[in-house]
Design a protein around this motif. Structure first.
Motif, PDB file in Angstrom:
ATOM      1  N   ASP A 215      63.089  55.767 -22.788  1.00  0.00           N
ATOM      2  CA  ASP A 215      64.263  55.826 -22.035  1.00  0.00           C
ATOM      3  C   ASP A 215      64.134  53.878 -23.063  1.00  0.00           C
ATOM      4  OD1 ASP A 215      66.393  54.210 -20.490  1.00  0.00           O
ATOM      5  OD2 ASP A 215      66.291  56.438 -19.401  1.00  0.00           O
ATOM      6  N   THR A 216      65.235  53.582 -23.734  1.00  0.00           N
ATOM      7  CA  THR A 216      65.494  52.020 -23.936  1.00  0.00           C
ATOM      8  C   THR A 216      67.173  51.423 -23.145  1.00  0.00           C
ATOM      9  OG1 THR A 216      67.123  52.989 -25.707  1.00  0.00           O
ATOM     10  CG2 THR A 216      64.153  51.593 -26.112  1.00  0.00           C
ATOM     11  N   VAL A 217      67.473  51.920 -22.758  1.00  0.00           N
ATOM     12  CA  VAL A 217      68.858  51.376 -21.620  1.00  0.00           C
ATOM     13  C   VAL A 217      68.200  51.598 -20.455  1.00  0.00           C
ATOM     14  CG1 VAL A 217      70.538  52.265 -24.034  1.00  0.00           C
ATOM     15  CG2 VAL A 217      69.563  53.938 -21.514  1.00  0.00           C
ATOM     16  N   HIS A 218      67.489  51.499 -20.128  1.00  0.00           N
ATOM     17  CA  HIS A 218      67.236  51.118 -19.070  1.00  0.00           C
ATOM     18  C   HIS A 218      66.016  49.869 -18.939  1.00  0.00           C
ATOM     19  CE1 HIS A 218      62.483  52.147 -19.623  1.00  0.00           C
ATOM     20  NE2 HIS A 218      62.592  51.810 -18.270  1.00  0.00           N
ATOM     21  N   PRO A 219      65.542  49.286 -19.496  1.00  0.00           N
ATOM     22  CA  PRO A 219      64.871  47.835 -19.451  1.00  0.00           C
ATOM     23  C   PRO A 219      65.615  46.591 -19.047  1.00  0.00           C
ATOM     24  CG  PRO A 219      64.221  49.401 -21.274  1.00  0.00           C
ATOM     25  CD  PRO A 219      65.027  49.420 -20.928  1.00  0.00           C
ATOM     26  N   MET A 220      66.502  46.385 -19.482  1.00  0.00           N
ATOM     27  CA  MET A 220      67.452  45.093 -18.982  1.00  0.00           C
ATOM     28  C   MET A 220      68.410  45.112 -17.751  1.00  0.00           C
ATOM     29  SD  MET A 220      68.298  47.530 -21.280  1.00  0.00           S
ATOM     30  CE  MET A 220      68.255  47.312 -22.895  1.00  0.00           C
ATOM     31  N   VAL A 221      67.993  46.794 -17.143  1.00  0.00           N
ATOM     32  CA  VAL A 221      68.882  46.766 -16.073  1.00  0.00           C
ATOM     33  C   VAL A 221      67.445  46.841 -14.860  1.00  0.00           C
ATOM     34  CG1 VAL A 221      70.154  48.708 -14.714  1.00  0.00           C
ATOM     35  CG2 VAL A 221      70.764  48.445 -17.204  1.00  0.00           C
ATOM     36  N   ALA A 222      66.819  47.719 -14.834  1.00  0.00           N
ATOM     37  CA  ALA A 222      66.194  48.227 -14.031  1.00  0.00           C
ATOM     38  C   ALA A 222      65.238  46.881 -14.082  1.00  0.00           C
ATOM     39  CB  ALA A 222      64.986  49.428 -14.185  1.00  0.00           C
ATOM     40  N   HIS A 223      64.936  46.785 -15.421  1.00  0.00           N
ATOM     41  CA  HIS A 223      63.829  45.228 -15.004  1.00  0.00           C
ATOM     42  C   HIS A 223      64.324  43.369 -15.024  1.00  0.00           C
ATOM     43  CE1 HIS A 223      60.787  48.531 -15.809  1.00  0.00           C
ATOM     44  NE2 HIS A 223      61.040  48.532 -16.180  1.00  0.00           N
ATOM     45  N   ALA A 224      65.523  43.535 -14.874  1.00  0.00           N
ATOM     46  CA  ALA A 224      66.229  43.066 -14.658  1.00  0.00           C
ATOM     47  C   ALA A 224      65.746  41.480 -13.918  1.00  0.00           C
ATOM     48  CB  ALA A 224      67.634  42.803 -14.333  1.00  0.00           C
ATOM     49  N   SER A 225      65.058  41.700 -12.664  1.00  0.00           N
ATOM     50  CA  SER A 225      64.673  40.664 -11.577  1.00  0.00           C
ATOM     51  C   SER A 225      62.840  40.484 -12.394  1.00  0.00           C
ATOM     52  CB  SER A 225      64.579  41.456 -10.794  1.00  0.00           C
ATOM     53  OG  SER A 225      63.245  42.356 -10.366  1.00  0.00           O
ATOM     54  N   SER A 226      62.417  41.254 -13.014  1.00  0.00           N
ATOM     55  CA  SER A 226      61.309  40.912 -13.480  1.00  0.00           C
ATOM     56  C   SER A 226      61.516  39.816 -14.326  1.00  0.00           C
ATOM     57  CB  SER A 226      60.615  41.511 -13.535  1.00  0.00           C
ATOM     58  OG  SER A 226      60.710  42.893 -13.973  1.00  0.00           O
ATOM     59  N   ALA A 227      62.420  40.648 -15.865  1.00  0.00           N
ATOM     60  CA  ALA A 227      62.586  40.076 -16.950  1.00  0.00           C
ATOM     61  C   ALA A 227      62.624  38.495 -17.165  1.00  0.00           C
ATOM     62  CB  ALA A 227      63.241  41.165 -18.329  1.00  0.00           C
ATOM     63  N   TYR A 228      64.269  38.737 -16.415  1.00  0.00           N
ATOM     64  CA  TYR A 228      64.905  37.829 -16.803  1.00  0.00           C
ATOM     65  C   TYR A 228      64.530  36.154 -15.513  1.00  0.00           C
ATOM     66  CZ  TYR A 228      68.482  40.912 -18.816  1.00  0.00           C
ATOM     67  OH  TYR A 228      69.232  41.516 -19.395  1.00  0.00           O
ATOM     68  N   THR A 229      63.834  36.233 -14.351  1.00  0.00           N
ATOM     69  CA  THR A 229      63.652  35.627 -13.950  1.00  0.00           C
ATOM     70  C   THR A 229      62.263  34.884 -14.469  1.00  0.00           C
ATOM     71  OG1 THR A 229      63.372  37.020 -11.967  1.00  0.00           O
ATOM     72  CG2 THR A 229      62.203  34.997 -11.305  1.00  0.00           C
ATOM     73  N   ALA A 230      61.497  35.206 -15.451  1.00  0.00           N
ATOM     74  CA  ALA A 230      59.930  35.050 -16.128  1.00  0.00           C
ATOM     75  C   ALA A 230      60.852  34.116 -17.760  1.00  0.00           C
ATOM     76  CB  ALA A 230      59.248  36.071 -16.576  1.00  0.00           C
ATOM     77  N   GLU A 231      61.971  35.003 -17.976  1.00  0.00           N
ATOM     78  CA  GLU A 231      62.338  33.943 -18.548  1.00  0.00           C
ATOM     79  C   GLU A 231      63.174  32.789 -18.756  1.00  0.00           C
ATOM     80  OE1 GLU A 231      65.648  32.974 -21.385  1.00  0.00           O
ATOM     81  OE2 GLU A 231      65.981  33.615 -19.661  1.00  0.00           O
ATOM     82  N   ARG A 232      63.882  32.741 -17.228  1.00  0.00           N
ATOM     83  CA  ARG A 232      64.439  31.895 -16.874  1.00  0.00           C
ATOM     84  C   ARG A 232      63.288  30.145 -16.023  1.00  0.00           C
ATOM     85  NH1 ARG A 232      65.688  30.680 -11.979  1.00  0.00           N
ATOM     86  NH2 ARG A 232      65.310  33.122 -11.273  1.00  0.00           N
ATOM     87  N   LEU A 233      62.207  30.733 -15.627  1.00  0.00           N
ATOM     88  CA  LEU A 233      61.369  29.527 -15.076  1.00  0.00           C
ATOM     89  C   LEU A 233      60.973  29.720 -16.583  1.00  0.00           C
ATOM     90  CD1 LEU A 233      59.777  31.721 -12.405  1.00  0.00           C
ATOM     91  CD2 LEU A 233      61.290  29.749 -12.474  1.00  0.00           C
ATOM     92  N   TRP A 234      60.554  29.899 -17.777  1.00  0.00           N
ATOM     93  CA  TRP A 234      59.658  29.396 -18.284  1.00  0.00           C
ATOM     94  C   TRP A 234      60.366  29.229 -19.784  1.00  0.00           C
ATOM     95  CZ3 TRP A 234      55.081  27.512 -19.034  1.00  0.00           C
ATOM     96  CH2 TRP A 234      53.615  28.206 -17.879  1.00  0.00           C
ATOM     97  N   ARG A 235      61.488  29.229 -19.108  1.00  0.00           N
ATOM     98  CA  ARG A 235      62.824  29.129 -20.809  1.00  0.00           C
ATOM     99  C   ARG A 235      62.712  27.344 -21.595  1.00  0.00           C
ATOM    100  NH1 ARG A 235      68.896  29.422 -18.925  1.00  0.00           N
ATOM    101  NH2 ARG A 235      67.850  32.195 -18.764  1.00  0.00           N
ATOM    102  N   GLU A 236      62.332  26.920 -21.027  1.00  0.00           N
ATOM    103  CA  GLU A 236      62.073  25.528 -21.968  1.00  0.00           C
ATOM    104  C   GLU A 236      61.408  25.500 -22.876  1.00  0.00           C
ATOM    105  OE1 GLU A 236      61.504  21.093 -20.617  1.00  0.00           O
ATOM    106  OE2 GLU A 236      63.406  22.485 -19.235  1.00  0.00           O
ATOM    107  N   GLU A 237      59.946  25.941 -22.771  1.00  0.00           N
ATOM    108  CA  GLU A 237      59.034  26.113 -23.444  1.00  0.00           C
ATOM    109  C   GLU A 237      58.890  27.231 -24.239  1.00  0.00           C
ATOM    110  OE1 GLU A 237      59.330  26.111 -19.817  1.00  0.00           O
ATOM    111  OE2 GLU A 237      57.570  24.719 -19.406  1.00  0.00           O
ATOM    112  N   ILE A 238      59.731  28.361 -24.124  1.00  0.00           N
ATOM    113  CA  ILE A 238      59.734  29.602 -24.791  1.00  0.00           C
ATOM    114  C   ILE A 238      60.915  28.656 -26.019  1.00  0.00           C
ATOM    115  CG2 ILE A 238      61.158  31.718 -24.765  1.00  0.00           C
ATOM    116  CD1 ILE A 238      60.479  32.228 -22.684  1.00  0.00           C
TER     117      ILE A 238
END
Ligand code: FES
Ligand SMILES: [Fe+2]
Length: 449
Positions: A215-238
């Protein structure tokens, strides 16, 4: 809620599955669960254990499949026997642990009847009381019941409980190459289970877990809190290509866009099998192919297989493969997840990590890190999914709409072909699973009648 009677009513079972939606009873009705055990989990090939868990004579691994307690044991001739974990005398369990060694023979802990590792009855204490009683003609004297249909494929041991049903290769077909690819990523061509198992109970129907893997229409919704937080915290390095911890690199792709997952594609096969992401998946950025040189792994692979073949092996990119109905594999990061359904609303999920025998330890650390992060009982990603499953299990009891919807990208012509590749956000993976579900359950019910 008053349920229909489904046992002995194939027409009512058939009505539960439409082309692009299914009735909620397939998830919440206990009679349907019993029918699944009898006709789906017994007539198809279910994963039991891995060869590497039982390397020596007498080593055993026990579990319950389709409600039947059983164990795999290494026999003296080196083959794997699968025996019912039920003493032929009064029915005590013979092996009480999940794994262990039987010693020279299997001894029942209740009255000490003893069996060989192929189930043959070897001895009964104080046997003279059994003489001239008719005992020799009854089941108990024949030893332990065993499973005839056992197949070890690249070390993965599967069984088919029913004497009748489809052969192993015909059942899985081309989807077996996900297991091949996992084993081929080892310089020795062999895998071994590494460490223990991440095992925890899900208060939901097993199909919710299996469906969710593609089910590939759930990750960006159900995992928003974990994935987007990780991305926000490490954006500069990424963005600057700097040093980013592995854990962050594993979590961030869960927040990928709809377009990304759609482009990755999904491939479905007959009998309910499928995999996603062959045209681009969330593991690509840290898959072995890109990182092989950092630990000397690539050189080891090239000396084992040659450059061209290694290119092919690393060129296989996939997200989750479903070997329906019991297993999900990730070949790029050497893990499998197994469902052990307990009831309509309870499922034990086991996650296993594998070592590529002969590969540098960095490869094992990668799979262990991923597994702990995403699959463990303390994961901050896996619980997003678990929470969704458990909420559905409860909410499906609501009155009004009794249907679960799978219309995304439905086309009438998808019914029939043995293999289809299509866009990755399609619900075709679920429609395909339910077509197999209906086929096996109805075949079994009609055969019984
Ligand atoms: S129940 Fe096993 S020996 Fe009696
Ligand atoms: Fe998820």
């Amino acid at each position: 809620m008053i349920h229909k009677n489904y046992i002995d009513n194939p027409g009512a079972v058939s009505d539960l599955i439409e082309d692009a939606r299914v009735h909620r009873d397939v998830y919440i009705n206990q009679e349907i669960f019993e029918l699944e055990n009898e006709h789906l989990f017994k007539r198809t090939w279910i994963y039991l254990c891995h060869d590497s868990q039982i390397p020596n004579v007498g080593d055993y691994y026990s579990t319950t499949i389709a409600g039947e307690p059983l164990f795999a044991v290494r026999h003296t001739d080196g083959t794997v026997k699968v025996l019912m974990n039920r003493c032929a005398h009064k029915g005590a369990k013979l092996v009480l642990d999940v794994k262990g060694n039987t010693g020279k023979f299997i001894k029942c802990p209740y009255h000490a009847w003893a069996y060989d590792t192929d189930g043959k009855l070897l001895s009964i204490p104080f046997k003279k009381g059994m003489e001239n009683t008719g005992f020799d003609c009854c089941e108990a004297s024949h030893g332990l019941s065993h499973v005839d249909n056992v197949k070890s494929y690249r070390g993965f041991v599967f069984i088919r409980l029913s004497g009748k049903g489809i052969g192993f290769e015909d059942y899985f077909g081309p989807v077996l190459n996900s297991l091949d690819n996992m084993a081929d990523r080892s310089p020795s061509g062999e895998l071994e289970v590494a460490g223990g198992c991440l095992r925890y109970m899900h208060e939901c129907n097993w199909k919710m877990f299996i469906e969710n893997q593609n089910d590939t229409v759930h990750p960006m919704v159900a995992h928003a809190s974990s994935a987007y937080t990780a991305e926000r915290l490490w954006r500069e390095e990424i963005e600057s290509g700097g040093q980013v911890p592995d854990a962050i690199r594993y979590v961030v792709p869960f927040g990928s866009s709809y377009e990304f997952f759609d482009k990755g594609g999904v491939r479905v096969f007959e009998n309910g099998h499928c995999y996603g992401g062959e045209a681009g998946g969330i593991h690509d950025k840290y898959a072995a192919a890109l990182e092989a040189s950092r630990s000397g792994y690539e050189e080891l692979m090239i000396s084992a297989y040659g450059k061209e073949r290694v290119k092919e092996i690393f060129g296989v990119i996939r997200h989750n493969t479903i070997l329906y109905p019991s297993v999900m594999t990730k070949c790029e990061i050497q893990q499998i997840r197994v469902v052990r359904p307990i009831s309509a609303s309870k499922t034990l999920v086991e996650s296993w990590t594998f070592n590529l025998k002969g590969a540098p330890k960095e490869e094992l650390i990668k799979t262990q890190t991923f597994s702990r992060l995403i699959n463990s009982p303390f994961s901050f990603v896996g619980h997003d999914d678990l929470s969704a499953y458990e909420s559905m299990q409860e909410a499906l009891h609501a009155s009004g709409n009794v249907w679960v919807d799978f219309h995304r990208n439905f086309k009438a012509e998808e019914v029939g072909p043995k293999e289809i590749f299509t866009n990755g956000t399609s619900d075709i993976y679920a429609r395909n699973e339910f077509r197999a579900w209906k086929k096996f359950i109805l075949e079994g019910m009609l055969e019984k009648n």
